[in-house]
Design a protein around this motif. Structure first.
Motif, PDB file in Angstrom:
ATOM      1  N   LEU A 244      -6.863   9.855   3.810  1.00  0.00           N
ATOM      2  CA  LEU A 244      -6.184   8.580   3.606  1.00  0.00           C
ATOM      3  C   LEU A 244      -4.713   8.768   3.952  1.00  0.00           C
ATOM      4  O   LEU A 244      -4.042   9.639   3.405  1.00  0.00           O
ATOM      5  N   GLU A 245      -4.221   7.945   4.876  1.00  0.00           N
ATOM      6  CA  GLU A 245      -2.818   8.010   5.292  1.00  0.00           C
ATOM      7  C   GLU A 245      -2.009   7.109   4.354  1.00  0.00           C
ATOM      8  O   GLU A 245      -1.806   5.930   4.623  1.00  0.00           O
ATOM      9  N   VAL A 246      -1.586   7.656   3.244  1.00  0.00           N
ATOM     10  CA  VAL A 246      -0.935   6.874   2.196  1.00  0.00           C
ATOM     11  C   VAL A 246       0.554   6.736   2.504  1.00  0.00           C
ATOM     12  O   VAL A 246       1.241   7.733   2.750  1.00  0.00           O
ATOM     13  N   CYS A 247       1.037   5.502   2.459  1.00  0.00           N
ATOM     14  CA  CYS A 247       2.434   5.192   2.791  1.00  0.00           C
ATOM     15  C   CYS A 247       3.062   4.459   1.601  1.00  0.00           C
ATOM     16  O   CYS A 247       3.064   3.219   1.555  1.00  0.00           O
ATOM     17  N   PRO A 248       3.579   5.191   0.617  1.00  0.00           N
ATOM     18  CA  PRO A 248       4.039   4.556  -0.624  1.00  0.00           C
ATOM     19  C   PRO A 248       5.091   3.474  -0.423  1.00  0.00           C
ATOM     20  O   PRO A 248       5.022   2.410  -1.057  1.00  0.00           O
ATOM     21  N   ALA A 249       6.077   3.693   0.439  1.00  0.00           N
ATOM     22  CA  ALA A 249       7.128   2.691   0.629  1.00  0.00           C
ATOM     23  C   ALA A 249       6.557   1.397   1.190  1.00  0.00           C
ATOM     24  O   ALA A 249       6.969   0.301   0.798  1.00  0.00           O
ATOM     25  N   SER A 250       5.623   1.518   2.103  1.00  0.00           N
ATOM     26  CA  SER A 250       4.977   0.344   2.683  1.00  0.00           C
ATOM     27  C   SER A 250       4.238  -0.450   1.623  1.00  0.00           C
ATOM     28  O   SER A 250       4.327  -1.680   1.561  1.00  0.00           O
ATOM     29  N   ASN A 251       3.488   0.256   0.773  1.00  0.00           N
ATOM     30  CA  ASN A 251       2.693  -0.426  -0.247  1.00  0.00           C
ATOM     31  C   ASN A 251       3.535  -1.295  -1.161  1.00  0.00           C
ATOM     32  O   ASN A 251       3.127  -2.401  -1.549  1.00  0.00           O
ATOM     33  N   VAL A 252       4.732  -0.815  -1.496  1.00  0.00           N
ATOM     34  CA  VAL A 252       5.611  -1.574  -2.383  1.00  0.00           C
ATOM     35  C   VAL A 252       6.345  -2.671  -1.615  1.00  0.00           C
ATOM     36  O   VAL A 252       6.421  -3.818  -2.064  1.00  0.00           O
ATOM     37  N   SER A 253       6.860  -2.337  -0.449  1.00  0.00           N
ATOM     38  CA  SER A 253       7.618  -3.321   0.330  1.00  0.00           C
ATOM     39  C   SER A 253       6.771  -4.532   0.706  1.00  0.00           C
ATOM     40  O   SER A 253       7.266  -5.668   0.738  1.00  0.00           O
ATOM     41  N   LEU A 254       5.484  -4.299   0.982  1.00  0.00           N
ATOM     42  CA  LEU A 254       4.613  -5.399   1.392  1.00  0.00           C
ATOM     43  C   LEU A 254       3.932  -6.087   0.216  1.00  0.00           C
ATOM     44  O   LEU A 254       3.126  -6.993   0.410  1.00  0.00           O
ATOM     45  N   GLY A 255       4.261  -5.661  -0.998  1.00  0.00           N
ATOM     46  CA  GLY A 255       3.752  -6.373  -2.172  1.00  0.00           C
ATOM     47  C   GLY A 255       2.344  -6.013  -2.577  1.00  0.00           C
ATOM     48  O   GLY A 255       1.735  -6.706  -3.405  1.00  0.00           O
ATOM     49  N   VAL A 256       1.797  -4.916  -2.028  1.00  0.00           N
ATOM     50  CA  VAL A 256       0.470  -4.476  -2.457  1.00  0.00           C
ATOM     51  C   VAL A 256       0.532  -3.994  -3.906  1.00  0.00           C
ATOM     52  O   VAL A 256      -0.370  -4.258  -4.709  1.00  0.00           O
ATOM     53  N   TYR A 257       1.621  -3.287  -4.220  1.00  0.00           N
ATOM     54  CA  TYR A 257       1.901  -2.880  -5.598  1.00  0.00           C
ATOM     55  C   TYR A 257       3.330  -3.299  -5.931  1.00  0.00           C
ATOM     56  O   TYR A 257       4.210  -3.269  -5.072  1.00  0.00           O
ATOM     57  N   ARG A 258       3.547  -3.667  -7.186  1.00  0.00           N
ATOM     58  CA  ARG A 258       4.845  -4.221  -7.583  1.00  0.00           C
ATOM     59  C   ARG A 258       5.914  -3.154  -7.682  1.00  0.00           C
ATOM     60  O   ARG A 258       7.065  -3.379  -7.306  1.00  0.00           O
ATOM     61  N   ARG A 259       5.552  -1.974  -8.180  1.00  0.00           N
ATOM     62  CA  ARG A 259       6.529  -0.910  -8.408  1.00  0.00           C
ATOM     63  C   ARG A 259       6.038   0.389  -7.768  1.00  0.00           C
ATOM     64  O   ARG A 259       4.819   0.587  -7.611  1.00  0.00           O
ATOM     65  N   PRO A 260       6.949   1.283  -7.407  1.00  0.00           N
ATOM     66  CA  PRO A 260       6.520   2.559  -6.828  1.00  0.00           C
ATOM     67  C   PRO A 260       5.529   3.309  -7.716  1.00  0.00           C
ATOM     68  O   PRO A 260       4.592   3.939  -7.209  1.00  0.00           O
ATOM     69  N   GLU A 261       5.715   3.235  -9.023  1.00  0.00           N
ATOM     70  CA  GLU A 261       4.813   3.968  -9.927  1.00  0.00           C
ATOM     71  C   GLU A 261       3.415   3.365  -9.976  1.00  0.00           C
ATOM     72  O   GLU A 261       2.477   3.993 -10.498  1.00  0.00           O
ATOM     73  N   ASP A 262       3.251   2.146  -9.440  1.00  0.00           N
ATOM     74  CA  ASP A 262       1.926   1.521  -9.432  1.00  0.00           C
ATOM     75  C   ASP A 262       1.052   2.002  -8.277  1.00  0.00           C
ATOM     76  O   ASP A 262      -0.167   1.803  -8.292  1.00  0.00           O
ATOM     77  N   VAL A 263       1.646   2.599  -7.265  1.00  0.00           N
ATOM     78  CA  VAL A 263       0.862   3.135  -6.142  1.00  0.00           C
ATOM     79  C   VAL A 263      -0.035   4.252  -6.689  1.00  0.00           C
ATOM     80  O   VAL A 263       0.450   5.171  -7.358  1.00  0.00           O
ATOM     81  N   PRO A 264      -1.350   4.212  -6.450  1.00  0.00           N
ATOM     82  CA  PRO A 264      -2.270   5.156  -7.102  1.00  0.00           C
ATOM     83  C   PRO A 264      -2.326   6.530  -6.434  1.00  0.00           C
ATOM     84  O   PRO A 264      -3.398   7.120  -6.274  1.00  0.00           O
ATOM     85  N   LEU A 265      -1.173   7.055  -6.073  1.00  0.00           N
ATOM     86  CA  LEU A 265      -1.126   8.350  -5.394  1.00  0.00           C
ATOM     87  C   LEU A 265      -1.666   9.459  -6.288  1.00  0.00           C
ATOM     88  O   LEU A 265      -2.487  10.285  -5.858  1.00  0.00           O
ATOM     89  N   ARG A 266      -1.210   9.487  -7.534  1.00  0.00           N
ATOM     90  CA  ARG A 266      -1.663  10.522  -8.463  1.00  0.00           C
ATOM     91  C   ARG A 266      -3.172  10.417  -8.705  1.00  0.00           C
ATOM     92  O   ARG A 266      -3.892  11.421  -8.701  1.00  0.00           O
ATOM     93  N   GLN A 267      -3.683   9.199  -8.873  1.00  0.00           N
ATOM     94  CA  GLN A 267      -5.121   9.014  -9.136  1.00  0.00           C
ATOM     95  C   GLN A 267      -5.968   9.462  -7.957  1.00  0.00           C
ATOM     96  O   GLN A 267      -7.009  10.106  -8.131  1.00  0.00           O
ATOM     97  N   LEU A 268      -5.533   9.122  -6.746  1.00  0.00           N
ATOM     98  CA  LEU A 268      -6.275   9.541  -5.558  1.00  0.00           C
ATOM     99  C   LEU A 268      -6.259  11.063  -5.420  1.00  0.00           C
ATOM    100  O   LEU A 268      -7.291  11.686  -5.120  1.00  0.00           O
ATOM    101  N   TYR A 269      -5.110  11.650  -5.656  1.00  0.00           N
ATOM    102  CA  TYR A 269      -4.985  13.101  -5.541  1.00  0.00           C
ATOM    103  C   TYR A 269      -5.882  13.805  -6.560  1.00  0.00           C
ATOM    104  O   TYR A 269      -6.608  14.757  -6.221  1.00  0.00           O
ATOM    105  N   GLU A 270      -5.846  13.359  -7.804  1.00  0.00           N
ATOM    106  CA  GLU A 270      -6.624  14.021  -8.854  1.00  0.00           C
ATOM    107  C   GLU A 270      -8.119  13.802  -8.675  1.00  0.00           C
ATOM    108  O   GLU A 270      -8.928  14.589  -9.180  1.00  0.00           O
ATOM    109  N   ALA A 271      -8.493  12.746  -7.931  1.00  0.00           N
ATOM    110  CA  ALA A 271      -9.910  12.525  -7.634  1.00  0.00           C
ATOM    111  C   ALA A 271     -10.395  13.440  -6.516  1.00  0.00           C
ATOM    112  O   ALA A 271     -11.604  13.528  -6.255  1.00  0.00           O
TER     113      ALA A 271
END
Length: 351
Positions: A244-271
């Protein structure tokens, strides 16, 4: 102990769009040179405030991207963009860059899709020679165009296998078009030996990721963060090690997630998901590759060992040859073992 310098962490960069890689200063200079009027959002109020939560928000994002693309008027402009993208990636610790481009968007000004592709690949070779990092190309179709256009691009990409084109993608608004209708184009690309790397699972939910896997034969998925919403799909992605090509800044800037901490990077990694962090469109989101790793550290509390693991994931997800991967993985281990108190920081990128 001081944190290790993330710009010294060897990594690859697998999700970077062509015009979106442009430095802000370069955009302004080229606009002034060619008499292109920039809106305030691209000149004085940069980076722009964005959202793609609805059609109007996406239209504004696409309009800004199209204006940025319009400043590329000459071969020298294209060569400058590719060279500076490679320079900025090198400053961020990237050793292998796969830059994504839709030649259709530049064909009218640069004598057709074949001539433009030749120009980009020549610029990539020059940039690689000048910076010491590999620069490869992913040719991407556009979801808003007819699937027959995608087949044309897939045949074009197939002609350049072994000559700098390493993959075939599908970009633009996931809510537009029918993803499965692009399957014939991806079949052409895969049969030629190209990696299938379509966008999915950002603006739309996990169903788009499933379609990318089932219909397009995706070996990597651009974004894919919303895979987290479907446990069965997540297990499938983890088991198959589809990156998965995860782009945290994009996810927040485009309104997919409201805050940087809402991006599920940690959850995906731990899975157990294989993750390759990417900057997507630094010109519009205001941050480059190293900042995505900084976000993982500062917001998602990744340790240096986990950050090194993210870098390993980016290497293993790349199209780099085995010998390049082996060298990079060794260098990542060396970064973890280095005495960071004596390491000289890499120069910061210039926007």
């Amino acid at each position: 102990m001081a944190p290790r310098d993330l710009r010294l962490l060897p990594k690859t960069h697998l999700h970077l769009h062509f015009s979106g890689s442009m430095r802000h200063l370069t955009l302004v200079e080229l606009a002034d040179t060619h008499g292109v009027r920039l809106p305030d959002a691209l000149r004085t109020d940069w980076p722009p405030e964005l959202s793609a939560a609805d059609e109007r928000g996406w239209f504004r994002f696409q309009r800004l991207y199209d204006i940025a693309r319009s400043v590329l008027r000459t071969e020298d402009d294209v060569r400058r963009l590719v060279r500076e993208a490679a320079e900025d990636d090198k400053a961020d610790g990237s050793r292998w860059l796969e830059i994504q481009v839709d030649p259709s968007g530049y064909a009218n000004r640069f004598h057709g899709i074949t001539a433009f592709t030749d120009l980009v690949l020549d610029a990539a070779r020059d940039a690689a020679a000048g910076t010491g990092i590999a620069v490869q190309v992913i040719i991407a179709a556009n979801r808003t165009r007819h699937p027959l256009d995608a087949r044309t691009l897939a045949r074009l990409a197939a002609q350049y296998v072994g000559r700098g084109v390493v993959g075939f993608g599908l970009s633009n608004d996931e809510r537009r078009g029918t993803t499965s209708e692009f399957a014939p184009a991806f079949r052409i690309a895969r049969n030629a030996g190209l990696l299938a790397a379509p966008h999915g699972g950002e603006l739309c939910g996990p169903a788009t990721v499933r379609t990318c896997l089932d219909e397009l034969g995706a070996g990597r998925v651009g974004h894919g963060v919303r895979t987290i919403e479907d446990p069965d799909l997540l297990k499938r992605v983890v088991d198959a090690q589809v990156a998965l090509e995860v782009c945290p800044a994009s996810n927040v800037s485009l309104g997919v997630y409201r805050r940087p901490e809402d991006v599920p990077l940690r959850q995906l990694y731990e899975a157990g998901a294989r993750i390759a962090l990417g900057a997507d469109d630094p010109l519009l989101f205001g941050s480059r590759l190293a900042e995505q790793y900084e976000t993982a550290r500062a917001v998602h509390h990744f340790t240096d060992e986990e950050l090194a693991d993210l870098a390993r994931g980016s290497v293993l997800a790349s199209t780099a040859p085995d010998e390049v991967r082996k060298t990079l993985l060794t260098d990542i281990d060396d970064w973890l073992g280095a005495d960071q108190t004596t390491a000289a920081p890499a120069p910061a990128a210039t926007y």
